[in-house]
Design a protein around this motif. Sequence first.
Motif, PDB file in Angstrom:
ATOM      1  N   VAL A 198      12.007  14.463  -2.420  1.00  0.00           N
ATOM      2  CA  VAL A 198      11.415  15.748  -2.040  1.00  0.00           C
ATOM      3  C   VAL A 198      10.121  15.966  -2.828  1.00  0.00           C
ATOM      4  O   VAL A 198       9.099  16.380  -2.273  1.00  0.00           O
ATOM      5  N   ALA A 199      10.165  15.663  -4.118  1.00  0.00           N
ATOM      6  CA  ALA A 199       8.986  15.840  -4.963  1.00  0.00           C
ATOM      7  C   ALA A 199       7.855  14.915  -4.535  1.00  0.00           C
ATOM      8  O   ALA A 199       6.677  15.309  -4.542  1.00  0.00           O
ATOM      9  N   VAL A 200       8.179  13.684  -4.158  1.00  0.00           N
ATOM     10  CA  VAL A 200       7.171  12.741  -3.682  1.00  0.00           C
ATOM     11  C   VAL A 200       6.511  13.263  -2.401  1.00  0.00           C
ATOM     12  O   VAL A 200       5.291  13.191  -2.231  1.00  0.00           O
ATOM     13  N   LEU A 201       7.313  13.814  -1.504  1.00  0.00           N
ATOM     14  CA  LEU A 201       6.771  14.381  -0.266  1.00  0.00           C
ATOM     15  C   LEU A 201       5.893  15.590  -0.568  1.00  0.00           C
ATOM     16  O   LEU A 201       4.822  15.756   0.010  1.00  0.00           O
ATOM     17  N   ALA A 254       0.830  -1.204   0.000  1.00  0.00           N
ATOM     18  CA  ALA A 254       0.000   0.000   0.000  1.00  0.00           C
ATOM     19  C   ALA A 254       0.870   1.262   0.000  1.00  0.00           C
ATOM     20  O   ALA A 254       0.572   2.233  -0.710  1.00  0.00           O
ATOM     21  N   ASP A 255       1.945   1.250   0.791  1.00  0.00           N
ATOM     22  CA  ASP A 255       2.843   2.400   0.818  1.00  0.00           C
ATOM     23  C   ASP A 255       3.557   2.568  -0.516  1.00  0.00           C
ATOM     24  O   ASP A 255       3.787   3.697  -0.971  1.00  0.00           O
ATOM     25  N   TYR A 256       3.923   1.464  -1.137  1.00  0.00           N
ATOM     26  CA  TYR A 256       4.561   1.533  -2.451  1.00  0.00           C
ATOM     27  C   TYR A 256       3.609   2.157  -3.473  1.00  0.00           C
ATOM     28  O   TYR A 256       4.015   3.022  -4.266  1.00  0.00           O
ATOM     29  N   GLN A 257       2.356   1.748  -3.458  1.00  0.00           N
ATOM     30  CA  GLN A 257       1.380   2.319  -4.390  1.00  0.00           C
ATOM     31  C   GLN A 257       1.197   3.808  -4.144  1.00  0.00           C
ATOM     32  O   GLN A 257       1.084   4.603  -5.092  1.00  0.00           O
ATOM     33  N   ALA A 258       1.169   4.211  -2.867  1.00  0.00           N
ATOM     34  CA  ALA A 258       1.055   5.632  -2.554  1.00  0.00           C
ATOM     35  C   ALA A 258       2.284   6.397  -3.038  1.00  0.00           C
ATOM     36  O   ALA A 258       2.177   7.536  -3.521  1.00  0.00           O
ATOM     37  N   TYR A 259       3.449   5.779  -2.923  1.00  0.00           N
ATOM     38  CA  TYR A 259       4.687   6.400  -3.386  1.00  0.00           C
ATOM     39  C   TYR A 259       4.671   6.570  -4.906  1.00  0.00           C
ATOM     40  O   TYR A 259       5.004   7.651  -5.422  1.00  0.00           O
ATOM     41  N   VAL A 260       4.271   5.531  -5.621  1.00  0.00           N
ATOM     42  CA  VAL A 260       4.203   5.600  -7.086  1.00  0.00           C
ATOM     43  C   VAL A 260       3.208   6.668  -7.526  1.00  0.00           C
ATOM     44  O   VAL A 260       3.461   7.440  -8.461  1.00  0.00           O
ATOM     45  N   ARG A 314       2.294  11.985  -9.792  1.00  0.00           N
ATOM     46  CA  ARG A 314       1.678  13.301  -9.624  1.00  0.00           C
ATOM     47  C   ARG A 314       2.724  14.403  -9.727  1.00  0.00           C
ATOM     48  O   ARG A 314       2.475  15.467 -10.303  1.00  0.00           O
ATOM     49  N   ALA A 315       3.906  14.137  -9.177  1.00  0.00           N
ATOM     50  CA  ALA A 315       4.972  15.139  -9.191  1.00  0.00           C
ATOM     51  C   ALA A 315       5.632  15.256 -10.564  1.00  0.00           C
ATOM     52  O   ALA A 315       5.945  16.360 -11.016  1.00  0.00           O
ATOM     53  N   ALA A 316       5.845  14.111 -11.217  1.00  0.00           N
ATOM     54  CA  ALA A 316       6.616  14.098 -12.467  1.00  0.00           C
ATOM     55  C   ALA A 316       5.753  14.185 -13.712  1.00  0.00           C
ATOM     56  O   ALA A 316       6.232  14.586 -14.784  1.00  0.00           O
ATOM     57  N   GLY A 317       4.478  13.790 -13.595  1.00  0.00           N
ATOM     58  CA  GLY A 317       3.631  13.719 -14.771  1.00  0.00           C
ATOM     59  C   GLY A 317       3.962  12.499 -15.611  1.00  0.00           C
ATOM     60  O   GLY A 317       4.843  11.706 -15.272  1.00  0.00           O
ATOM     61  N   GLY A 318       3.261  12.340 -16.714  1.00  0.00           N
ATOM     62  CA  GLY A 318       3.543  11.227 -17.606  1.00  0.00           C
ATOM     63  C   GLY A 318       2.914   9.929 -17.143  1.00  0.00           C
ATOM     64  O   GLY A 318       1.962   9.903 -16.353  1.00  0.00           O
ATOM     65  N   GLU A 319       3.473   8.817 -17.641  1.00  0.00           N
ATOM     66  CA  GLU A 319       2.955   7.499 -17.343  1.00  0.00           C
ATOM     67  C   GLU A 319       3.350   7.047 -15.934  1.00  0.00           C
ATOM     68  O   GLU A 319       4.252   7.609 -15.312  1.00  0.00           O
TER      69      GLU A 319
END
Length: 214
Positions: free
Chosen positions: A192-195, A92-98, A103-108
């Motif tokens: 940092v972007a993920v946070l 679940a944490d991995y999915q939230a991280y992805v 969301r931060a990087a955009g794209g696929e």
Amino acid sequence: MRQTPARNRVAPTGEIIASPGRGAWLGNRGRLHEGHDIVRNHQVKAWLTCTLSYRDRRLPQWDPHHYTLLFFLDEAVAFAAGHRPCAECRRADYQAYVTAWRRAAGGERPRAYEMDARLHAERLPGASGRRHRRPEAWRDLPDGVFADTDHGPAVTLGNRLLVWDRATNTYGWQLPRPAEGSPRLITPPANVAVLRAGYPVQIGRPPQSRRVGV
């Protein structure tokens, strides 16, 4: 007779140290040890943060045939060192991280090896590493980011900075977060972007609570 702490704790800088402080998470960078000694910093690009126990699996420390067990004070330290959640024991944490990464990087949706490659480049000194990071203002940093201070590595939490103590692997001093200026960041830019994108990083409290706090 007093025992010397094992060298299996991870500092926010990514260095593997000997410290008596216990950890809330387990880390995996591959097999780094020979006997009871750490002989390399990493073996693989996938640096993972795992739960301390999973499905009753038992993996002795310093097992010659398995990865080296590393330990983090909290998830913010793991992020600063350049680790990400394990996709197996922390699904679940991995999915939230992805999700936060996308969301931060955009794209696929990013693949694990793509995230690992970027984190690995940002962990290392050099062209894309720690010495060449885009400046960030103190006031703009999300909670959970580590930066250098005169007192040592410190993590942002609200209007405070919690200073990590190398000798005890705990948080010692609390400082006010500066209102102005740009710190030298320790946490890799990707994390940092993920946070900033909303990943609920664990700071200080045991991982049973997903709320940010001390």
